[in-house]
Design an enzyme around this catalytic site. Sequence first.
Site, PDB file in Angstrom:
ATOM      1  N   CYS A 176      45.398  41.847  40.526  1.00 47.88           N
ATOM      2  CA  CYS A 176      45.241  42.975  40.710  1.00 47.88           C
ATOM      3  C   CYS A 176      43.917  43.902  41.363  1.00 47.88           C
ATOM      4  CB  CYS A 176      46.092  44.415  40.171  1.00 47.88           C
ATOM      5  SG  CYS A 176      44.901  44.928  38.762  1.00 47.88           S
ATOM      6  N   GLU A 188      42.186  39.185  32.983  1.00 47.40           N
ATOM      7  CA  GLU A 188      41.287  39.380  33.288  1.00 47.40           C
ATOM      8  C   GLU A 188      40.049  39.578  32.937  1.00 47.40           C
ATOM      9  OE1 GLU A 188      43.698  39.687  34.957  1.00 47.40           O
ATOM     10  OE2 GLU A 188      44.075  39.123  37.202  1.00 47.40           O
ATOM     11  N   HIS A 227      43.931  43.966  31.013  1.00 47.31           N
ATOM     12  CA  HIS A 227      44.855  42.702  32.085  1.00 47.31           C
ATOM     13  C   HIS A 227      43.843  41.597  31.514  1.00 47.31           C
ATOM     14  CE1 HIS A 227      46.526  45.368  35.536  1.00 47.31           C
ATOM     15  NE2 HIS A 227      46.661  46.009  34.493  1.00 47.31           N
ATOM     16  N   CYS A 271      41.577  44.724  38.320  1.00 45.88           N
ATOM     17  CA  CYS A 271      40.940  43.153  38.225  1.00 45.88           C
ATOM     18  C   CYS A 271      40.059  42.460  39.093  1.00 45.88           C
ATOM     19  CB  CYS A 271      42.097  42.540  37.951  1.00 45.88           C
ATOM     20  SG  CYS A 271      42.541  42.709  36.546  1.00 45.88           S
TER      21      CYS A 271
END
Length: 169
Positions: A95, A67, A65, A98
């Site tokens: 999410c 992040e 992801h 993260c």
Amino acid sequence: MIEHKHLNYDSYLTHKYWMGRAISLANAAGNKGDVPVGAIITNQSGDLLAAATNQKEQNQDATAHAEILAIRQASEKQQNWHLDDCTLYVTLEPCPMCAGAIIQARISLLIYGADDPKTGAIYTVINIPHSFASNHRPQVIAGVEEDKCRKQLQEWFIRKRKLGKSRKG
């Protein structure tokens, strides 16, 4: 939802600038087949430490992801996993994975664009940073360039669905 106590016009313009950069990154991710999410980390002086995009599809890595990748870059650049006094800009509400990484990295300020009604773990679905399980509570500013971020995601998913239907037909 804005939680940050000291948001003035100059700060807003700075946040808008960096979110614009994150939106550009997200566009690049979308063009490569990943969900268009971009992330930027700046230090206390406002210098760029990291810039990343979602790369789950590109890397076939569920943890890739934007992040997470930005936190890894910033930690490597700082030679320290403690990212105190850093700001993370991301186009979509993080999410649970993260959100956990943001807490573990001790990010002091999180700024995100669009809420995520499916997996948003800052405010929308659950609130990990302010749960009893959190040992760090970053300040949060939500909704910076929200319309642009949301529209970018919606248009990407519409194109993806149309492509999927055309391949089946």
